[in-house]
Design a protein around this motif. Sequence first.
Motif, PDB file in Angstrom:
ATOM      1  N   ARG A   1       2.458   1.730  -3.376  1.00  0.00           N
ATOM      2  CA  ARG A   1       1.501   2.291  -4.322  1.00  0.00           C
ATOM      3  C   ARG A   1       1.346   3.783  -4.127  1.00  0.00           C
ATOM      4  O   ARG A   1       1.234   4.548  -5.097  1.00  0.00           O
ATOM      5  N   GLN A   2       1.376   4.235  -2.873  1.00  0.00           N
ATOM      6  CA  GLN A   2       1.303   5.670  -2.609  1.00  0.00           C
ATOM      7  C   GLN A   2       2.519   6.391  -3.182  1.00  0.00           C
ATOM      8  O   GLN A   2       2.390   7.472  -3.778  1.00  0.00           O
TER       9      GLN A   2
ATOM     10  N   GLU B   1      10.292   1.056   2.544  1.00  0.00           N
ATOM     11  CA  GLU B   1       9.872   1.395   1.184  1.00  0.00           C
ATOM     12  C   GLU B   1      10.872   2.327   0.496  1.00  0.00           C
ATOM     13  O   GLU B   1      11.243   2.095  -0.662  1.00  0.00           O
TER      14      GLU B   1
ATOM     15  N   LEU C   1       0.824  -1.197   0.000  1.00  0.00           N
ATOM     16  CA  LEU C   1       0.000   0.000   0.000  1.00  0.00           C
ATOM     17  C   LEU C   1       0.863   1.254   0.000  1.00  0.00           C
ATOM     18  O   LEU C   1       0.587   2.223  -0.729  1.00  0.00           O
ATOM     19  N   ARG C   2       1.934   1.239   0.798  1.00  0.00           N
ATOM     20  CA  ARG C   2       2.827   2.398   0.850  1.00  0.00           C
ATOM     21  C   ARG C   2       3.599   2.556  -0.463  1.00  0.00           C
ATOM     22  O   ARG C   2       3.809   3.671  -0.928  1.00  0.00           O
TER      23      ARG C   2
ATOM     24  N   ASP D   1       2.114   6.653  -6.901  1.00  0.00           N
ATOM     25  CA  ASP D   1       1.148   7.687  -7.252  1.00  0.00           C
ATOM     26  C   ASP D   1       1.720   9.083  -7.072  1.00  0.00           C
ATOM     27  O   ASP D   1       1.278  10.033  -7.736  1.00  0.00           O
ATOM     28  N   GLU D   2       2.700   9.214  -6.169  1.00  0.00           N
ATOM     29  CA  GLU D   2       3.350  10.510  -5.951  1.00  0.00           C
ATOM     30  C   GLU D   2       4.455  10.794  -6.967  1.00  0.00           C
ATOM     31  O   GLU D   2       5.103  11.841  -6.892  1.00  0.00           O
TER      32      GLU D   2
END
Length: 439
Positions: A36-37, A133, A33-34, A40-41
């Motif tokens: 993916r964030q 990450e 999830l991190r 997206d950034e």
Amino acid sequence: MSLPSSLFLIALLIAASAFFSVSEISLAASRRLRLRQLADEGEARAERVMRLQEQPGPYFTVVQVGQNAIAILGGIVGEGALSPFFESAFALWPAAAPRAATWGFLCSFVLVTSLFILFADLVPKRLGMSDPERIAVRVARPMLALMRILQPLAWIYGRAADGLFRLFGLPTQRDDRITSEDILAMTEAGALAGVLAASEQQVIANVFSLDTRTIASAMTQRDRIAYFLQDDPDSVVRARIAAEPFSTYPVCDGDIDHVLGYVDAKDLFQRALNDQPIALSDPGLVHKALIVPDRLTLAEVLDQFRLVGEDFAVIVNEYSLVVGVVTLNDVMSTVMGDLISPLDEDQIVRRDADSWLIDGVTPIQDVRHALGLEDLPHPDDYETLAGFLMVMLRRVPRRTDSVTWGGYKFEVMDVDSYRIDQVLVSRTTAGATAVPPAP
């Protein structure tokens, strides 16, 4: 090789081993999830790391090849460079001179091993766990280059490992599904760390409990329903509104088990304020009621509200008898919990630090939350505090009957026509569970 050169080579080997260690732990600990964030950034390397997590076999094979090769080479270099130095030092001590070679080897082994454990394993792995990450995206490119260089070795070892996994029936793919238990564990950790307020964490837990909590835990019980009969005159309707102000009233034919629909209090107030007569036989005033079975969960009730566009439902049992009513506000109050009111003043009243006065129809989940109880015996056999007492006593409770469980004493204070009105719950000095009295 001179001692300074050997020490420099050992330092390089430790640095290389540390790189492999931090690469291994950062990929394993990275949360999808991190990642993916980060993607997206605008962090393109995060996509690369997610692809590596999908097929991590070659990656970890290269890590293990590198770590083991470096460890062996570090041992050879360290023994060759440091053993003579320690041997010469022990030779100066007459008592240790006969075994100077052995002591020299042991000291060099312990020193080199300690340096590798500390600087090539413990420190890098703690570093990798601190922000996995961001470290994973930094080491992904050099690791991919090494994977291309060592591809033949990685292929051989990878196929051997896959064969062993298939032989023992072990999974070869990482399961990245996030379950409700995972989310609750994270919110509990956040509450303990002070990131989330305890009340906010409880709201999240309440949301996930909607799938398991039955409608009976939020409904207004049958004996507390304020309703109208279709042929009630204007004066009776107005008196009932004044005596029992609610937002919605069922309209029935003869008795409560024959529901024709419901009226909204706003419509009744408008007619009353405009001095218009209130006739419940008017089809424009009575709306069709949503009828739902009492076995539904709160999540299923919310789905029913959404499908029909209503916020009020009548609950019936398997014999088509009305057992209660529920509104959207009742369900949301269950979710919001302490953010709306610390405890329901009508059902749970805290008398002092060690005692509570609780209504018998209070949902058992609310009782557990108020008392801080993890569980109660036979949880599938009842839904209210009164049901808990009946199950424990194996009969209809009488006044002064009591049950002790989990460090609390539940004493029946008032019974009205077999209905348990009030229960006094007191914290006992001993947390042991006592056997309830025999019927």
